[in-house]
Write a protein that holds these residues in place. Structure first.
Motif, PDB file in Angstrom:
ATOM      1  N   HIS A 264      47.676   5.159  60.182  1.00 59.70           N
ATOM      2  CA  HIS A 264      47.121   6.202  60.777  1.00 59.70           C
ATOM      3  C   HIS A 264      45.790   6.387  60.596  1.00 59.70           C
ATOM      4  CE1 HIS A 264      51.274   7.214  61.397  1.00 59.70           C
ATOM      5  NE2 HIS A 264      50.886   7.454  62.644  1.00 59.70           N
ATOM      6  N   MET A 265      45.238   5.155  59.836  1.00 62.97           N
ATOM      7  CA  MET A 265      43.869   5.183  59.308  1.00 62.97           C
ATOM      8  C   MET A 265      42.746   5.027  60.238  1.00 62.97           C
ATOM      9  SD  MET A 265      42.387   6.111  56.536  1.00 62.97           S
ATOM     10  CE  MET A 265      40.914   5.762  55.969  1.00 62.97           C
ATOM     11  N   ASP A 266      42.333   6.167  60.833  1.00 62.27           N
ATOM     12  CA  ASP A 266      40.794   5.757  61.623  1.00 62.27           C
ATOM     13  C   ASP A 266      39.857   6.551  60.940  1.00 62.27           C
ATOM     14  OD1 ASP A 266      41.676   8.519  62.257  1.00 62.27           O
ATOM     15  OD2 ASP A 266      41.635   8.470  64.355  1.00 62.27           O
ATOM     16  N   VAL A 267      39.737   6.595  59.818  1.00 58.65           N
ATOM     17  CA  VAL A 267      38.583   7.311  59.238  1.00 58.65           C
ATOM     18  C   VAL A 267      38.105   6.049  58.301  1.00 58.65           C
ATOM     19  CG1 VAL A 267      38.105   8.623  57.073  1.00 58.65           C
ATOM     20  CG2 VAL A 267      39.977   9.180  58.625  1.00 58.65           C
ATOM     21  N   ASP A 268      36.630   5.932  58.462  1.00 60.85           N
ATOM     22  CA  ASP A 268      36.114   4.982  57.734  1.00 60.85           C
ATOM     23  C   ASP A 268      35.681   5.521  56.417  1.00 60.85           C
ATOM     24  OD1 ASP A 268      34.398   2.969  56.930  1.00 60.85           O
ATOM     25  OD2 ASP A 268      32.802   3.192  58.320  1.00 60.85           O
ATOM     26  N   VAL A 269      36.219   4.858  55.162  1.00 57.59           N
ATOM     27  CA  VAL A 269      36.233   5.345  54.054  1.00 57.59           C
ATOM     28  C   VAL A 269      34.812   4.778  53.181  1.00 57.59           C
ATOM     29  CG1 VAL A 269      38.365   6.024  53.448  1.00 57.59           C
ATOM     30  CG2 VAL A 269      37.736   3.900  52.872  1.00 57.59           C
ATOM     31  N   LYS A 270      34.222   3.854  54.147  1.00 60.21           N
ATOM     32  CA  LYS A 270      33.136   2.990  53.194  1.00 60.21           C
ATOM     33  C   LYS A 270      32.006   4.239  52.960  1.00 60.21           C
ATOM     34  CE  LYS A 270      29.882  -0.596  53.840  1.00 60.21           C
ATOM     35  NZ  LYS A 270      28.895   0.089  54.646  1.00 60.21           N
ATOM     36  N   PRO A 271      31.712   5.088  54.084  1.00 63.31           N
ATOM     37  CA  PRO A 271      30.457   6.012  53.617  1.00 63.31           C
ATOM     38  C   PRO A 271      31.026   6.887  52.544  1.00 63.31           C
ATOM     39  CG  PRO A 271      30.907   6.134  55.921  1.00 63.31           C
ATOM     40  CD  PRO A 271      31.996   5.038  55.209  1.00 63.31           C
ATOM     41  N   LEU A 272      32.177   7.142  52.367  1.00 64.67           N
ATOM     42  CA  LEU A 272      32.555   8.122  51.349  1.00 64.67           C
ATOM     43  C   LEU A 272      32.579   7.488  50.074  1.00 64.67           C
ATOM     44  CD1 LEU A 272      35.548   9.690  53.103  1.00 64.67           C
ATOM     45  CD2 LEU A 272      33.361  10.577  52.949  1.00 64.67           C
ATOM     46  N   VAL A 273      32.714   6.466  49.799  1.00 62.44           N
ATOM     47  CA  VAL A 273      33.223   5.672  48.457  1.00 62.44           C
ATOM     48  C   VAL A 273      32.088   4.477  48.084  1.00 62.44           C
ATOM     49  CG1 VAL A 273      35.676   6.506  48.417  1.00 62.44           C
ATOM     50  CG2 VAL A 273      34.895   4.451  49.175  1.00 62.44           C
ATOM     51  N   ILE A 274      31.529   3.835  49.077  1.00 60.10           N
ATOM     52  CA  ILE A 274      30.608   3.023  48.713  1.00 60.10           C
ATOM     53  C   ILE A 274      29.010   3.444  49.198  1.00 60.10           C
ATOM     54  CG2 ILE A 274      29.972   0.594  49.349  1.00 60.10           C
ATOM     55  CD1 ILE A 274      32.664   0.332  48.366  1.00 60.10           C
ATOM     56  N   ASP A 275      28.809   3.797  50.389  1.00 59.22           N
ATOM     57  CA  ASP A 275      27.222   4.074  50.459  1.00 59.22           C
ATOM     58  C   ASP A 275      26.852   5.380  49.816  1.00 59.22           C
ATOM     59  OD1 ASP A 275      27.891   2.157  52.382  1.00 59.22           O
ATOM     60  OD2 ASP A 275      28.002   3.410  53.946  1.00 59.22           O
ATOM     61  N   THR A 276      28.004   6.073  49.399  1.00 59.59           N
ATOM     62  CA  THR A 276      27.572   7.439  49.021  1.00 59.59           C
ATOM     63  C   THR A 276      26.711   7.324  47.593  1.00 59.59           C
ATOM     64  OG1 THR A 276      28.742   9.731  48.645  1.00 59.59           O
ATOM     65  CG2 THR A 276      29.455   7.796  47.458  1.00 59.59           C
ATOM     66  N   VAL A 277      26.779   6.226  46.993  1.00 60.84           N
ATOM     67  CA  VAL A 277      25.843   6.275  45.764  1.00 60.84           C
ATOM     68  C   VAL A 277      24.409   6.234  46.032  1.00 60.84           C
ATOM     69  CG1 VAL A 277      27.939   5.736  43.903  1.00 60.84           C
ATOM     70  CG2 VAL A 277      26.406   3.695  45.350  1.00 60.84           C
ATOM     71  N   GLN A 278      24.082   5.222  47.060  1.00 57.38           N
ATOM     72  CA  GLN A 278      22.802   4.947  47.216  1.00 57.38           C
ATOM     73  C   GLN A 278      22.077   6.393  47.921  1.00 57.38           C
ATOM     74  OE1 GLN A 278      25.262   2.991  48.280  1.00 57.38           O
ATOM     75  NE2 GLN A 278      24.915   0.742  48.190  1.00 57.38           N
ATOM     76  N   LYS A 279      23.027   7.118  48.806  1.00 53.94           N
ATOM     77  CA  LYS A 279      22.467   8.233  49.310  1.00 53.94           C
ATOM     78  C   LYS A 279      22.086   9.339  48.130  1.00 53.94           C
ATOM     79  CE  LYS A 279      25.713   7.711  53.235  1.00 53.94           C
ATOM     80  NZ  LYS A 279      27.049   8.354  53.642  1.00 53.94           N
ATOM     81  N   SER A 280      23.038   9.072  47.400  1.00 54.97           N
ATOM     82  CA  SER A 280      22.749  10.328  46.111  1.00 54.97           C
ATOM     83  C   SER A 280      21.479   9.814  45.292  1.00 54.97           C
ATOM     84  CB  SER A 280      24.179  10.378  45.165  1.00 54.97           C
ATOM     85  OG  SER A 280      25.154  10.829  45.906  1.00 54.97           O
ATOM     86  N   VAL A 281      21.285   8.378  45.236  1.00 51.97           N
ATOM     87  CA  VAL A 281      20.107   8.069  44.451  1.00 51.97           C
ATOM     88  C   VAL A 281      18.896   8.510  45.142  1.00 51.97           C
ATOM     89  CG1 VAL A 281      18.825   6.102  43.502  1.00 51.97           C
ATOM     90  CG2 VAL A 281      21.155   6.399  43.161  1.00 51.97           C
ATOM     91  N   ALA A 282      19.004   8.422  46.562  1.00 46.62           N
ATOM     92  CA  ALA A 282      17.842   8.783  47.537  1.00 46.62           C
ATOM     93  C   ALA A 282      17.463   9.991  47.195  1.00 46.62           C
ATOM     94  CB  ALA A 282      18.032   8.216  48.947  1.00 46.62           C
ATOM     95  N   MET A 283      18.480  11.129  47.280  1.00 41.88           N
ATOM     96  CA  MET A 283      18.038  12.412  47.171  1.00 41.88           C
ATOM     97  C   MET A 283      17.527  12.672  45.757  1.00 41.88           C
ATOM     98  SD  MET A 283      20.955  14.164  49.034  1.00 41.88           S
ATOM     99  CE  MET A 283      19.709  14.804  50.158  1.00 41.88           C
ATOM    100  N   ALA A 284      17.793  11.940  44.735  1.00 43.42           N
ATOM    101  CA  ALA A 284      17.122  12.103  43.418  1.00 43.42           C
ATOM    102  C   ALA A 284      15.745  11.859  43.692  1.00 43.42           C
ATOM    103  CB  ALA A 284      17.927  11.487  42.432  1.00 43.42           C
ATOM    104  N   VAL A 285      15.406  10.677  44.253  1.00 38.62           N
ATOM    105  CA  VAL A 285      14.376  10.238  44.152  1.00 38.62           C
ATOM    106  C   VAL A 285      13.505  10.961  44.883  1.00 38.62           C
ATOM    107  CG1 VAL A 285      12.844   8.168  45.145  1.00 38.62           C
ATOM    108  CG2 VAL A 285      15.011   7.530  44.128  1.00 38.62           C
ATOM    109  N   GLN A 286      13.796  11.650  46.031  1.00 39.36           N
ATOM    110  CA  GLN A 286      12.776  12.456  46.753  1.00 39.36           C
ATOM    111  C   GLN A 286      12.335  13.786  45.880  1.00 39.36           C
ATOM    112  OE1 GLN A 286      11.173  12.209  49.323  1.00 39.36           O
ATOM    113  NE2 GLN A 286      10.369  14.060  49.994  1.00 39.36           N
ATOM    114  N   ASN A 287      13.482  14.264  45.185  1.00 37.25           N
ATOM    115  CA  ASN A 287      13.190  15.310  44.122  1.00 37.25           C
ATOM    116  C   ASN A 287      12.101  14.770  43.070  1.00 37.25           C
ATOM    117  OD1 ASN A 287      14.775  17.086  45.013  1.00 37.25           O
ATOM    118  ND2 ASN A 287      16.228  17.340  43.157  1.00 37.25           N
TER     119      ASN A 287
END
Ligand SMILES: Cc1cc2nc3c(=O)[nH]c(=O)nc-3n(C[C@H](O)[C@H](O)[C@H](O)COP(=O)(O)O)c2cc1C
Length: 223
Positions: free
Chosen positions: A132-155
């Motif tokens: 029943h998997m129609d959820v893309d987990v990549k944004p949750l577990v893989i891409d999420t680290v780069q997004k978090s780093v970008a948030m820190a960098v803007q600060n």
């Protein structure tokens, strides 16, 4: 400095005053500002490599320049004029930081979720197998680290701005990731996300590239 002022006045600065090093207490205040950024499940995956050594910084910049120069030459040799021009542009876009007193390499540590207790590649693979998997987990577990780093960098950019330093976020040097990794002895498990040169701006009169109007970048959803 007022927040709105810092947001509006921050510019990408590509020339820094010679002989104006950044005191370590300022460097650490900038990193601390980064650490107050939000991150997925508060994993705080950012890690920062701080490069102050002038020779190392100059060699990194030269390596970027030389790489894009070689690629541009090769493209031209194959008749790819536009591609060659693009890589010629990248030579300086990726290497202007040779004289910066500080270069920060922002890295991401792979996501380690204490609940999951398995490598993220395995999570993605196992999830794919669920009927029943129609959820893309990549944004949750893989891409999420780069997004978090970008948030820190803007600060960090805003904090640096408030302390009188100019910065420029860069990803062009990541094109020679292997070389940068080797030069700075970066741990195998860290992923390079951005390179941020920093210093006292040579000039405060840097023109602001135009922004899209608010109406162009937003729309209210009509229910
Ligand atoms: C993800 C990202 C990558 C960037 N990479 C580079 C780069 O490699 N070299 C560079 O000179 N500027 C780089 N920039 C800076 C942009 O060119 C700059 O932010 C943009 O032109 C707007 O100008 P401003 O920062 O002065 O407002 C990058 C910016 C971002 C957000």
């Amino acid at each position: 400095m007022d927040l709105d002022e810092a947001i509006r006045q921050r510019r990408s600065i590509r020339k820094y005053k010679a002989d104006a090093p950044i005191p370590r207490e300022d460097i650490e205040a900038i990193i601390e500002a980064g650490s107050w950024a939000p991150s997925s499940t508060n994993i705080q995956p950012w890690r920062f490599i701080l490069v102050e050594d002038r020779e190392t910084i100059a060699s990194m910049a030269k390596a970027v320049y030389d790489k894009f120069q070689a690629v541009s030459k090769e493209a031209l040799g194959k008749g790819e004029k536009r591609l060659a021009a693009f890589f010629r542009f990248l030579r300086s876009y990726g290497s202007f930081f040779a004289d910066a007193p500080l270069v920060i390499v922002a890295c991401a540590k792979p996501y380690e979720n204490p609940v999951l207790k398995m490598p993220m590649a395995t999570v993605v693979q196992k999830a794919k197998e669920l009927e029943h998997m129609d959820v893309d987990v990549k944004p949750l577990v893989i891409d999420t680290v780069q997004k978090s780093v970008a948030m820190a960098v803007q600060n960090m950019l805003l904090k640096a701005q408030s302390l009188g330093y100019g910065t420029c976020v860069m990803d062009a040097p990541i094109a020679i990731e292997g070389t940068v990794r080797e030069m700075l002895d970066i741990e195998d498990d860290l992923e390079l996300v951005m390179v941020i040169p920093m210093g006292v701006p040579e000039s405060t009169k840097v023109e602001a590239p135009e922004r899209l109007a608010v109406e162009e970048v937003m729309r209210y959803h009509q229910a």
